[in-house]
Design a protein around this motif. Structure first.
Motif, mmCIF file in Angstrom:
data_model
loop_
_atom_site.group_PDB
_atom_site.id
_atom_site.type_symbol
_atom_site.label_atom_id
_atom_site.label_comp_id
_atom_site.label_asym_id
_atom_site.label_seq_id
_atom_site.Cartn_x
_atom_site.Cartn_y
_atom_site.Cartn_z
ATOM 1 N N GLY A 1 48.028 53.821 0.746
ATOM 2 C CA GLY A 1 46.603 53.565 0.553
ATOM 3 C C GLY A 1 46.059 52.630 1.614
ATOM 4 O O GLY A 1 45.000 52.867 2.206
ATOM 5 N N VAL A 2 46.814 51.561 1.887
ATOM 6 C CA VAL A 2 46.369 50.585 2.884
ATOM 7 C C VAL A 2 46.327 51.231 4.260
ATOM 8 O O VAL A 2 45.327 51.146 4.987
ATOM 9 C CB VAL A 2 47.309 49.358 2.887
ATOM 10 N N ILE A 3 47.419 51.916 4.602
ATOM 11 C CA ILE A 3 47.481 52.549 5.913
ATOM 12 C C ILE A 3 46.329 53.525 6.093
ATOM 13 O O ILE A 3 45.646 53.555 7.124
ATOM 14 C CB ILE A 3 48.817 53.320 6.065
ATOM 15 N N SER A 4 46.090 54.330 5.057
ATOM 16 C CA SER A 4 45.107 55.375 5.250
ATOM 17 C C SER A 4 43.697 54.789 5.332
ATOM 18 O O SER A 4 42.838 55.322 6.019
ATOM 19 C CB SER A 4 45.247 56.451 4.183
ATOM 20 N N ALA A 5 43.479 53.648 4.664
ATOM 21 C CA ALA A 5 42.160 53.022 4.776
ATOM 22 C C ALA A 5 41.983 52.388 6.151
ATOM 23 O O ALA A 5 40.920 52.466 6.766
ATOM 24 C CB ALA A 5 41.980 51.973 3.690
ATOM 25 N N LEU A 6 43.055 51.773 6.647
ATOM 26 C CA LEU A 6 42.945 51.105 7.957
ATOM 27 C C LEU A 6 42.828 52.129 9.079
ATOM 28 O O LEU A 6 42.189 51.882 10.097
ATOM 29 C CB LEU A 6 44.162 50.204 8.198
ATOM 30 N N LYS A 7 43.477 53.281 8.885
ATOM 31 C CA LYS A 7 43.399 54.330 9.908
ATOM 32 C C LYS A 7 42.450 55.415 9.402
ATOM 33 O O LYS A 7 42.743 56.599 9.466
ATOM 34 C CB LYS A 7 44.784 54.952 10.145
ATOM 35 N N SER B 1 48.565 60.520 4.499
ATOM 36 C CA SER B 1 48.661 59.819 3.219
ATOM 37 C C SER B 1 47.957 60.588 2.125
ATOM 38 O O SER B 1 48.444 60.701 1.003
ATOM 39 C CB SER B 1 48.026 58.431 3.327
ATOM 40 N N MET B 2 46.777 61.092 2.464
ATOM 41 C CA MET B 2 46.025 61.792 1.435
ATOM 42 C C MET B 2 46.668 63.138 1.093
ATOM 43 O O MET B 2 46.581 63.598 -0.034
ATOM 44 C CB MET B 2 44.563 61.960 1.858
ATOM 45 N N ALA C 1 50.553 58.820 -5.998
ATOM 46 C CA ALA C 1 49.305 59.481 -5.623
ATOM 47 C C ALA C 1 48.110 58.721 -6.188
ATOM 48 O O ALA C 1 47.126 58.467 -5.496
ATOM 49 C CB ALA C 1 49.317 60.914 -6.141
ATOM 50 N N LEU C 2 48.241 58.346 -7.439
ATOM 51 C CA LEU C 2 47.145 57.635 -8.098
ATOM 52 C C LEU C 2 46.866 56.312 -7.384
ATOM 53 O O LEU C 2 45.728 55.999 -7.033
ATOM 54 C CB LEU C 2 47.550 57.389 -9.551
ATOM 55 N N VAL C 3 47.933 55.545 -7.165
ATOM 56 C CA VAL C 3 47.777 54.232 -6.541
ATOM 57 C C VAL C 3 47.256 54.379 -5.116
ATOM 58 O O VAL C 3 46.365 53.645 -4.687
ATOM 59 C CB VAL C 3 49.118 53.461 -6.574
ATOM 60 N N ALA C 4 47.784 55.349 -4.380
ATOM 61 C CA ALA C 4 47.371 55.511 -2.984
ATOM 62 C C ALA C 4 45.881 55.814 -2.900
ATOM 63 O O ALA C 4 45.161 55.226 -2.090
ATOM 64 C CB ALA C 4 48.177 56.628 -2.315
ATOM 65 N N ARG C 5 45.432 56.722 -3.745
ATOM 66 C CA ARG C 5 44.017 57.087 -3.689
ATOM 67 C C ARG C 5 43.119 55.933 -4.118
ATOM 68 O O ARG C 5 42.093 55.650 -3.506
ATOM 69 C CB ARG C 5 43.752 58.322 -4.556
ATOM 70 N N MET D 1 43.868 52.746 -4.019
ATOM 71 C CA MET D 1 43.950 51.661 -3.045
ATOM 72 C C MET D 1 43.128 52.005 -1.811
ATOM 73 O O MET D 1 42.466 51.140 -1.239
ATOM 74 C CB MET D 1 45.417 51.418 -2.672
ATOM 75 N N ARG D 2 43.159 53.242 -1.411
ATOM 76 C CA ARG D 2 42.407 53.649 -0.227
ATOM 77 C C ARG D 2 40.904 53.433 -0.467
ATOM 78 O O ARG D 2 40.223 52.801 0.330
ATOM 79 C CB ARG D 2 42.674 55.118 0.079
ATOM 80 N N THR D 3 40.431 53.942 -1.598
ATOM 81 C CA THR D 3 39.013 53.789 -1.922
ATOM 82 C C THR D 3 38.629 52.313 -1.975
ATOM 83 O O THR D 3 37.619 51.891 -1.420
ATOM 84 C CB THR D 3 38.737 54.403 -3.307
ATOM 85 N N SER D 4 39.494 51.557 -2.657
ATOM 86 C CA SER D 4 39.208 50.148 -2.836
ATOM 87 C C SER D 4 39.233 49.406 -1.506
ATOM 88 O O SER D 4 38.389 48.556 -1.225
ATOM 89 C CB SER D 4 40.249 49.593 -3.800
ATOM 90 N N MET D 5 40.189 49.756 -0.653
ATOM 91 C CA MET D 5 40.284 49.126 0.674
ATOM 92 C C MET D 5 39.040 49.436 1.486
ATOM 93 O O MET D 5 38.478 48.563 2.137
ATOM 94 C CB MET D 5 41.510 49.661 1.433
ATOM 95 N N LEU D 6 38.634 50.693 1.467
ATOM 96 C CA LEU D 6 37.455 51.080 2.247
ATOM 97 C C LEU D 6 36.234 50.320 1.749
ATOM 98 O O LEU D 6 35.394 49.885 2.525
ATOM 99 C CB LEU D 6 37.217 52.596 2.138
ATOM 100 N N ASP D 7 36.179 50.150 0.437
ATOM 101 C CA ASP D 7 35.070 49.415 -0.139
ATOM 102 C C ASP D 7 35.095 47.963 0.321
ATOM 103 O O ASP D 7 34.098 47.425 0.783
ATOM 104 C CB ASP D 7 35.166 49.515 -1.674
ATOM 105 N N VAL D 8 36.274 47.339 0.203
ATOM 106 C CA VAL D 8 36.380 45.928 0.574
ATOM 107 C C VAL D 8 36.143 45.742 2.070
ATOM 108 O O VAL D 8 35.478 44.798 2.485
ATOM 109 C CB VAL D 8 37.745 45.354 0.142
ATOM 110 N N LEU D 9 36.651 46.676 2.876
ATOM 111 C CA LEU D 9 36.478 46.539 4.331
ATOM 112 C C LEU D 9 35.002 46.549 4.715
ATOM 113 O O LEU D 9 34.627 46.050 5.769
ATOM 114 C CB LEU D 9 37.217 47.668 5.064
#
Lengths: 334, 307, 321
Positions: free
Chosen positions: C116-122, C131-132, C197-201, C203-211
């Protein structure tokens, strides 16, 4: 000269196309001076100053052209590592909304101390002491105790003080304040500007103050730049711009400005219309559509910034020798 | 029938009284001798209403068993008596399959003394059970694994050739098949769908009939499908042979009677004596019956409406 | 804090009572009864069974008897496994499910956070797509397919390849059963993939939001390194939604999952959840529901405490609640 911006062009690539947010902006700032950048929302004032710190996201943003000389160095040519040494250290920034600009899960003290450990290599404990000192400087009561609290325990005004403390922690040469008082209560707004003014005097920091309210400018700035649709339309010393405004847009801003010292009966007059779409900026003067004095040439060609007198410049066809003489409308209502 | 625990048995002339002589030297895995009382105790427990055995009805042929189970008679009226190594069973009437019944689990002996030490938890775990057969359970992980070891106390222990058997409870047949291919299992049961795959790989498949009949249950209270002609039409429209061959793929036979072919009749298998009792697949006949049935249903509904 | 815990505990008891009551009556509303399967048994035997399990009593009496027994910690005997207590079955099978669940959760959460983190950062780049893709596979492929594929691919084929390669008998990925740590790899993976899968998705959404939050811009404007901005400012804030689902997720995963346990022949609790309903094993249904509810409540309490540690805005201390 502390800062010299030359012919800056910044665009954003969106699904709809390229939004030209800043379209050839040039200005300078001397050490210890306060420059006010005034304009409506979306005129590119935030983008132009965030570019100084290279804070705009790239992509979708793109710095297409120009130079930003900070103490003689072009920051646009610095590496990301070198840029990090500039941010928060040589140039720091405070943002419009103090409610969302602080990390909710970190104590105030740590957020300030973080700047010090980063740029001055201080130890955590020493940095915390210094943070408390700075909090006292920005007039946060019980600074020692408050430093260990979290942002949600602070009011909006107090949070903005924290933001200022954070920005001033490393005594930067330049402080960029992006509408620092807009999101605050009116009473707090005045306090905040007084605080900034006082600190500026004390620390001799240069400030770029972004605002859409001409009213706050008079209080604090020595230099004024009026921006419209990604361009500077009028620049100059405070007195020149205030008492000898030449651009119809500046006149419009003044008419819509509320002032306490004037006749209350005068009605505030908004500027009719909306700024042009920067996806397809007009060939000519972007203000032409909203301008009461627009001529044919205004829609065909963009006027150059002409020196009126001393530092005072204005980009308007009305200043051309062949233009009809237009007298400045009565602004102060009498 | 091969006698196991019994050395011999005698049947009275009228076929109602069976006398078993328990084998000398038959022992439980804890060393206790297997006695006639152990068998008596098992039957007593099974018919006792307090035990609430679901299989008590299996014993209803024994004199008094049903009455005791229904709470209408005392346990002492039970037609089973134990005396030393003699077990006497009195039936309500001649029951030709009674000897077969003695191989059923409910009629297995139960060591009274041992049972009383473990009580209700009898047979709940490997250490709450004793054995008088060729194997004993030495390890039992519920829902997972059973380990059987040779029971040294078994009277015919010399005839047991294996020392241990490990059995795993694997519900998923794909898993079992993969483990089998990987040589982790020696014997597995396979679903019909995998039959050809196993044959193609050269494995040997043993078939046996488990005597089960599968049928479709119809809601008789429904006005439409409850109609006899429509039900017959439904039955006629099922291509049983094709179903067995293409869907089950496990050598099942079309069920043309309720009784499976392996059950005995009077002299030979019941089904060879009486033949097929259900008409097989016949679409034309089914259509006729369906039309007739629909008419009946319509008539019945019209009659209901006029009321 | 002590007051808070006591209050929480009392609310929990109330919640459990509501769950018991609702389940009890709903269960009795199910068409059918214990011991009324396809096989018709004589009426007398049915009555004997009803008497033994108290089913001859009126519903409301049975309800109060059950409540009384539960309050003494007695969940009763299973109606299917007649010689085993419900609590004993839970005691035997739950540790297995929990073991599997914890392994799969550790794998799923750590790998999910990482992806999740990787996919949000990239964002919108190769890593993001990768990741997705993994997340979508994890969400959309049912675990019985993943399980069977793992058994065949890794358990059968790959392990045979390893055996050949090193000329050994060692089975790298045992196909099924629950014995050595090696046996636990494939089922943990099969079960963990869905959590991943659940956590990755999330976390990605949440990371993008926080970023996109203002405070991240503030952090950057302070001249902090990318690493510090991500580690100290972004992840800690972005992880909150993941912590929130950790409660229900761990309750669901730790108490046993029917499909994975079934495929890998693992003696967990999962099958009893399914089987007890089909068998009308009333005591088992009640016991398992009660157990699940209590477990969920306990885990949620832990998560709330954890949440408070991460997010000062909802810190429990200071007697504010």
């Amino acid at each position: 000269m502390l800062l010299e911006v030359k012919d800056l062009h910044v665009s954003f690539h969106t699904y709809a196309g390229e939004v030209k947010a800043v379209r050839g902006l040039s200005y300078t700032l001397n050490k210890g001076e306060v420059l006010a950048v005034v304009g409506e929302s979306g005129c590119g004032k935030s983008v132009s100053v965030q570019t100084v710190l290279r804070l705009i996201p790239i992509p979708p943003g793109e710095i297409k052209k120009g130079e930003i000389l900070l103490n003689g160095r072009d920051v646009l040519k610095l590496s990301e590592k070198e840029m990090q040494k500039v941010r928060g250290n040589e140039v720091s920034m405070i943002f419009q909304d103090p409610m969302t600009s602080l990390n909710p899960t970190m104590t105030i003290g740590r957020q300030i101390a973080e700047v010090l450990t980063r740029h001055q290599g201080m130890r955590r404990v020493a940095a915390m002491e210094k943070a408390i000192e700075i909090l006292t400087l920005v007039e946060v009561p019980n600074a020692r105790e408050r430093a260990h609290q979290y942002p949600h325990e602070f009011s909006g005004g107090m949070r903005q003080r924290v933001m200022i403390a954070m920005a001033l922690a490393c005594s930067p040469d330049l402080l960029i304040a992006d509408e620092p008082s807009t999101a605050l209560d009116v009473t707090i707004q005045a306090q905040m500007l007084d605080l900034l003014k006082g600190l500026q005097k004390k620390l001799q920091t240069s400030i770029i103050l972004i605002t859409h309210d001409l009213g706050v400018v008079a209080n604090i700035a020595q230099q004024v730049m009026i921006m419209y649709a990604g361009l500077a339309v009028e620049t100059g010393d405070l007195r020149e711009v205030f008492y000898d405004a030449r651009h119809p847009y500046t006149w419009g801003l003044m008419k819509s400005m509320s002032r306490l010292d004037l006749n209350r009966k005068r009605r505030l007059t908004p500027i009719e219309g909306v700024p042009p779409d920067l996806l397809n900026p007009p060939e000519g003067c972007p203000f032409a559509d909203r301008c009461d004095y627009a001529m044919r040439v205004c829609r065909e060609e963009m006027p150059e910034l002409k020196i009126v007198s001393g530092n005072h410049g204005c980009a308007c066809w009305l200043l051309h020798e062949e233009a009809p003489k237009v007298s400045r409308p009565e602004l102060n209502g009498g | 029938m091969m006698p196991g625990m019994a050395e011999k048995y005698e049947v009275s002339a009228d076929g109602k009284v069976y006398t078993f002589t328990i084998r000398e030297g038959a022992k439980w895995s804890n060393g206790d001798p297997v006695t006639a009382d152990d068998f008596l105790y098992a039957v007593q427990r099974a018919v006792d209403p307090k035990t609430a055995s679901e299989y008590a009805y299996i014993l209803y042929d024994i004199k008094g068993a049903q009455e005791i189970n229904e709470g209408k008679a005392e346990m002492s009226t039970l037609g089973v008596k134990a005396d030393g190594n003699k077990l006497t069973v009195t039936l309500n009437g001649p029951v030709p399959y009674f000897l077969s019944l003695t191989a059923f689990g409910t009629l297995m002996p139960c060591n009274r003394k041992y049972f009383e030490t473990v009580g209700e938890e009898y047979a709940a775990d490997a250490d709450k059970l004793i054995f008088n057969g060729p194997w004993k359970i030495t390890e039992w992980t519920h829902d997972s694994k059973l380990v059987l070891a040779k029971n040294d106390q078994y009277w015919n222990a010399a005839a047991i050739k294996l020392n241990t058997i490990e059995g795993y409870m694997i519900a998923d047949t794909n898993t079992a098949a993969n483990m089998f291919y990987n040589k982790e299992l020696d014997i597995i049961g396979i679903p019909g769908a995998k039959r050809q795959e196993f044959l193609d790989k050269g494995y040997k498949i043993m078939n046996y009939s488990d005597g089960a009949t599968f049928y479709v249950e119809i809601n008789m209270l429904d006005a439409v499908v409850g109609n006899q002609k429509i039900r017959e039409a439904l039955s006629l429209s099922i291509d049983r042979a094709a179903y067995c061959k293409n869907v089950l793929m496990n050598d099942s036979l079309p069920a043309l009677a309720f009784v499976p072919p392996i059950l005995p009749g009077l002299n030979k298998a019941f089904r060879s004596e009486v033949g097929d009792l259900i008409q097989d697949y016949n679409v034309d006949e089914a259509k006729k019956l369906l039309a007739a049935g629909e008419k009946e249903v319509d008539k019945a509904e019209a009659a209901k409406a006029t009321k | 804090m002590v007051r808070y815990i006591i209050k929480r505990f009392l609310i929990s008891i109330l919640t459990v009572w509501v769950v018991i009551t609702a389940t009890f009556f709903l269960m009795n509303l199910m068409p059918g009864k214990p011991y009324t399967g396809e096989k018709a048994i004589p009426k007398a035997i049915q009555e004997n069974l009803n008497a033994k399990y108290g089913l001859d009593q009126p519903l409301i009496t049975r309800y109060f008897i059950y409540l009384k027994n539960v309050s003494r910690g007695d969940l009763g005997m299973s109606m299917t496994y007649k010689n085993r207590e419900v609590s004993e079955i839970i005691r035997d099978n739950f540790p297995v499910s929990a073991d599997l669940g914890i392994r799969s959760l550790i794998f799923g959460v750590i790998a999910g956070l990482f992806l999740g983190v990787i996919s949000a950062l990239k964002h919108n780049r190769g890593w993001d797509s990768f990741s997705m893709l993994v997340a979508i596979i994890g969400v959309s492929l049912p675990s019985f397919i993943i399980g069977t594929m793992l058994q065949f691919g890794l358990g059968l084929k790959f392990s045979a390849f390893i055996k050949d390669l090193f000329n050994t008998d060692f089975q790298l990925f045992p196909i099924a059963l629950w014995e050595s740590p090696w046996h636990k790899i494939l089922p943990s993976f099969a079960l963990g993939l869905a959590s991943l899968a659940l956590v990755a998705r999330l976390m990605r959404t949440s990371m993008l939001d926080v970023l996109n939050q203002d405070y991240i811009r503030t952090a950057k404007s302070k001249g902090l390194s990318y690493r510090t901005v991500v580690m100290r400012h972004t992840i800690r804030n972005a992880i909150l939604p993941v912590v929130t689902i950790l409660g229900p997720l761990s309750a669901a995963v730790l108490t046993g999952t029917f499909v994975v346990e079934n495929i890998f022949a693992i003696p967990g609790l999962g099958k009893h959840f399914v089987q007890s309903v089909g068998m009308y094993d009333y005591t088992m249904i009640m016991g398992l529901t009660l157990f699940y509810a209590s477990f969920l409540i306990a885990v949620n309490f832990l998560v709330d405490i954890l949440y408070g540690i991460i997010d000062p805005r909802i810190r429990l201390a200071k007697g504010k609640i």
